[in-house]
Design a protein around this motif. Structure first.
Motif, PDB file in Angstrom:
ATOM      1  N   TYR A   9       0.824  -1.205   0.000  1.00 44.27           N
ATOM      2  CA  TYR A   9       0.000   0.000   0.000  1.00 44.27           C
ATOM      3  C   TYR A   9       0.860   1.258   0.000  1.00 44.27           C
ATOM      4  CZ  TYR A   9      -4.161  -2.831   0.643  1.00 44.27           C
ATOM      5  OH  TYR A   9      -5.168  -3.738   0.456  1.00 44.27           O
ATOM      6  N   LYS A  10       1.967   1.228   0.707  1.00 40.69           N
ATOM      7  CA  LYS A  10       2.884   2.377   0.722  1.00 40.69           C
ATOM      8  C   LYS A  10       3.417   2.650  -0.690  1.00 40.69           C
ATOM      9  CE  LYS A  10       7.054   4.069   2.946  1.00 40.69           C
ATOM     10  NZ  LYS A  10       8.165   3.757   3.834  1.00 40.69           N
ATOM     11  N   ALA A  11       3.745   1.580  -1.424  1.00 41.11           N
ATOM     12  CA  ALA A  11       4.254   1.739  -2.790  1.00 41.11           C
ATOM     13  C   ALA A  11       3.200   2.331  -3.715  1.00 41.11           C
ATOM     14  CB  ALA A  11       4.734   0.395  -3.332  1.00 41.11           C
ATOM     15  N   LEU A  12       1.936   2.078  -3.423  1.00 40.76           N
ATOM     16  CA  LEU A  12       0.856   2.582  -4.274  1.00 40.76           C
ATOM     17  C   LEU A  12       0.669   4.093  -4.151  1.00 40.76           C
ATOM     18  CD1 LEU A  12      -1.888  -0.101  -3.560  1.00 40.76           C
ATOM     19  CD2 LEU A  12      -0.416   0.044  -5.550  1.00 40.76           C
ATOM     20  N   LEU A  13       1.186   4.674  -3.097  1.00 44.78           N
ATOM     21  CA  LEU A  13       0.925   6.094  -2.826  1.00 44.78           C
ATOM     22  C   LEU A  13       1.409   7.027  -3.929  1.00 44.78           C
ATOM     23  CD1 LEU A  13       1.591   6.565   0.973  1.00 44.78           C
ATOM     24  CD2 LEU A  13      -0.543   6.922  -0.263  1.00 44.78           C
ATOM     25  N   LEU A  14       2.634   6.898  -4.342  1.00 47.13           N
ATOM     26  CA  LEU A  14       3.210   7.910  -5.235  1.00 47.13           C
ATOM     27  C   LEU A  14       4.022   7.334  -6.379  1.00 47.13           C
ATOM     28  CD1 LEU A  14       4.399  10.344  -2.428  1.00 47.13           C
ATOM     29  CD2 LEU A  14       2.391  10.614  -3.885  1.00 47.13           C
ATOM     30  N   ASN A  15       3.852   6.064  -6.687  1.00 43.18           N
ATOM     31  CA  ASN A  15       4.723   5.428  -7.666  1.00 43.18           C
ATOM     32  C   ASN A  15       3.975   4.504  -8.612  1.00 43.18           C
ATOM     33  OD1 ASN A  15       7.381   6.095  -6.265  1.00 43.18           O
ATOM     34  ND2 ASN A  15       6.287   5.035  -4.648  1.00 43.18           N
ATOM     35  N   PRO A  16       4.491   4.392  -9.824  1.00 38.84           N
ATOM     36  CA  PRO A  16       4.090   3.234 -10.616  1.00 38.84           C
ATOM     37  C   PRO A  16       4.696   2.012  -9.924  1.00 38.84           C
ATOM     38  CG  PRO A  16       5.365   4.784 -11.941  1.00 38.84           C
ATOM     39  CD  PRO A  16       5.413   5.251 -10.530  1.00 38.84           C
ATOM     40  N   PHE A  17       4.085   0.856 -10.047  1.00 41.24           N
ATOM     41  CA  PHE A  17       4.583  -0.286  -9.287  1.00 41.24           C
ATOM     42  C   PHE A  17       4.526  -1.583 -10.088  1.00 41.24           C
ATOM     43  CE2 PHE A  17       0.098   0.360  -8.407  1.00 41.24           C
ATOM     44  CZ  PHE A  17      -0.433  -0.888  -8.685  1.00 41.24           C
ATOM     45  N   ILE A  18       5.420  -2.470  -9.710  1.00 37.21           N
ATOM     46  CA  ILE A  18       5.393  -3.862 -10.131  1.00 37.21           C
ATOM     47  C   ILE A  18       5.404  -4.638  -8.822  1.00 37.21           C
ATOM     48  CG2 ILE A  18       7.896  -4.042 -10.348  1.00 37.21           C
ATOM     49  CD1 ILE A  18       7.420  -5.885 -12.807  1.00 37.21           C
ATOM     50  N   ILE A  19       4.607  -5.681  -8.735  1.00 35.24           N
ATOM     51  CA  ILE A  19       4.430  -6.392  -7.470  1.00 35.24           C
ATOM     52  C   ILE A  19       5.183  -7.709  -7.482  1.00 35.24           C
ATOM     53  CG2 ILE A  19       2.753  -7.494  -5.931  1.00 35.24           C
ATOM     54  CD1 ILE A  19       2.305  -4.530  -5.977  1.00 35.24           C
ATOM     55  N   LEU A  20       6.123  -7.836  -6.585  1.00 35.91           N
ATOM     56  CA  LEU A  20       6.796  -9.120  -6.369  1.00 35.91           C
ATOM     57  C   LEU A  20       6.031  -9.792  -5.240  1.00 35.91           C
ATOM     58  CD1 LEU A  20       9.083 -11.049  -7.010  1.00 35.91           C
ATOM     59  CD2 LEU A  20      10.510  -9.795  -5.410  1.00 35.91           C
ATOM     60  N   GLY A  21       5.002 -10.503  -5.631  1.00 36.42           N
ATOM     61  CA  GLY A  21       4.121 -11.103  -4.638  1.00 36.42           C
ATOM     62  C   GLY A  21       3.410 -12.306  -5.215  1.00 36.42           C
ATOM     63  N   GLY A  22       2.340 -12.660  -4.565  1.00 39.13           N
ATOM     64  CA  GLY A  22       1.582 -13.830  -4.972  1.00 39.13           C
ATOM     65  C   GLY A  22       0.875 -13.647  -6.310  1.00 39.13           C
ATOM     66  N   ARG A  23       0.548 -14.781  -6.904  1.00 42.06           N
ATOM     67  CA  ARG A  23      -0.182 -14.791  -8.162  1.00 42.06           C
ATOM     68  C   ARG A  23      -1.517 -14.061  -7.979  1.00 42.06           C
ATOM     69  NH1 ARG A  23      -2.988 -19.928 -10.634  1.00 42.06           N
ATOM     70  NH2 ARG A  23      -3.419 -19.184 -12.721  1.00 42.06           N
ATOM     71  N   HIS A  24      -1.878 -13.274  -8.962  1.00 39.68           N
ATOM     72  CA  HIS A  24      -3.137 -12.515  -9.040  1.00 39.68           C
ATOM     73  C   HIS A  24      -3.226 -11.350  -8.052  1.00 39.68           C
ATOM     74  CE1 HIS A  24      -4.998 -16.250 -11.059  1.00 39.68           C
ATOM     75  NE2 HIS A  24      -4.436 -15.456 -11.957  1.00 39.68           N
ATOM     76  N   THR A  25      -2.090 -10.889  -7.556  1.00 39.07           N
ATOM     77  CA  THR A  25      -2.105  -9.704  -6.692  1.00 39.07           C
ATOM     78  C   THR A  25      -2.585  -8.482  -7.470  1.00 39.07           C
ATOM     79  OG1 THR A  25      -0.324 -10.587  -5.321  1.00 39.07           O
ATOM     80  CG2 THR A  25      -0.712  -8.229  -5.189  1.00 39.07           C
ATOM     81  N   LEU A  26      -2.134  -8.334  -8.714  1.00 39.78           N
ATOM     82  CA  LEU A  26      -2.602  -7.191  -9.521  1.00 39.78           C
ATOM     83  C   LEU A  26      -4.111  -7.259  -9.730  1.00 39.78           C
ATOM     84  CD1 LEU A  26       0.079  -6.784 -12.353  1.00 39.78           C
ATOM     85  CD2 LEU A  26      -0.188  -5.443 -10.269  1.00 39.78           C
ATOM     86  N   LYS A  27      -4.612  -8.447 -10.001  1.00 40.24           N
ATOM     87  CA  LYS A  27      -6.053  -8.624 -10.205  1.00 40.24           C
ATOM     88  C   LYS A  27      -6.809  -8.170  -8.961  1.00 40.24           C
ATOM     89  CE  LYS A  27      -7.454 -12.344 -12.343  1.00 40.24           C
ATOM     90  NZ  LYS A  27      -7.815 -13.747 -12.642  1.00 40.24           N
ATOM     91  N   HIS A  28      -6.309  -8.540  -7.805  1.00 45.05           N
ATOM     92  CA  HIS A  28      -6.932  -8.155  -6.537  1.00 45.05           C
ATOM     93  C   HIS A  28      -6.905  -6.628  -6.362  1.00 45.05           C
ATOM     94  CE1 HIS A  28      -8.213  -8.417  -2.390  1.00 45.05           C
ATOM     95  NE2 HIS A  28      -7.160  -7.719  -2.027  1.00 45.05           N
ATOM     96  N   LEU A  29      -5.769  -6.020  -6.664  1.00 46.49           N
ATOM     97  CA  LEU A  29      -5.660  -4.566  -6.525  1.00 46.49           C
ATOM     98  C   LEU A  29      -6.628  -3.851  -7.466  1.00 46.49           C
ATOM     99  CD1 LEU A  29      -1.802  -4.186  -6.170  1.00 46.49           C
ATOM    100  CD2 LEU A  29      -3.529  -3.716  -4.424  1.00 46.49           C
ATOM    101  N   ARG A  30      -6.782  -4.376  -8.674  1.00 43.30           N
ATOM    102  CA  ARG A  30      -7.732  -3.773  -9.618  1.00 43.30           C
ATOM    103  C   ARG A  30      -9.162  -3.853  -9.080  1.00 43.30           C
ATOM    104  NH1 ARG A  30      -4.933  -7.119 -13.507  1.00 43.30           N
ATOM    105  NH2 ARG A  30      -3.153  -5.958 -14.281  1.00 43.30           N
ATOM    106  N   LYS A  31      -9.504  -4.974  -8.445  1.00 43.38           N
ATOM    107  CA  LYS A  31     -10.846  -5.113  -7.855  1.00 43.38           C
ATOM    108  C   LYS A  31     -11.086  -4.075  -6.767  1.00 43.38           C
ATOM    109  CE  LYS A  31     -11.550 -10.033  -8.657  1.00 43.38           C
ATOM    110  NZ  LYS A  31     -11.608 -11.378  -8.029  1.00 43.38           N
ATOM    111  N   LEU A  32     -10.004  -3.655  -6.100  1.00 45.01           N
ATOM    112  CA  LEU A  32     -10.113  -2.623  -5.067  1.00 45.01           C
ATOM    113  C   LEU A  32     -10.207  -1.216  -5.654  1.00 45.01           C
ATOM    114  CD1 LEU A  32      -7.484  -3.962  -2.491  1.00 45.01           C
ATOM    115  CD2 LEU A  32      -9.982  -4.104  -2.331  1.00 45.01           C
TER     116      LEU A  32
END
Length: 112
Positions: A9-32
């Protein structure tokens, strides 16, 4: 996805981001309501099932960006500023109390 850490969430504040995390994390963030940055990254990594393959793919994307012409990178960055502002607003409007309760529930599930 069991949860997203405060670091994400901190990275989302002021930056473009790439997520080194679990599968479908981007999908989850888009749903939010967050928007992502396909202008910068090949986001197909979000669908890669194998963790090692996903990490390697992300590494190659970051490397590609680091090798990109600075003027071109600056143009792309400038073009995504409205998305960065959008994500800031989405984050600002998230119910943090609910988010904390969900994080605690997820931690309890892992422990028990």
């Amino acid at each position: 996805i069991t949860g997203i850490s405060e670091k994400t969430y901190k990275a989302l504040l002021l930056n473009p981001f790439i997520i080194l995390g679990g599968r479908h994390t981007l999908k989850h963030l888009r749903k939010l309501g967050f928007v992502t940055f396909p202008e910068l990254f090949d986001e197909s990594y979000d669908d890669i099932q194998d963790d090692c393959d996903r990490i390697n793919f992300i590494y190659q994307e970051v490397k590609r960006l680091c090798e990109m012409d600075e003027d071109e990178l600056h143009k792309i960055y400038t073009s995504v500023i409205p998305k960065i502002k959008h994500n800031y607003q989405v984050l600002k409007n998230i119910n943090t109390e609910e988010m904390i309760v969900n994080l605690v529930k997820n931690i309890k599930r892992r422990i028990l």
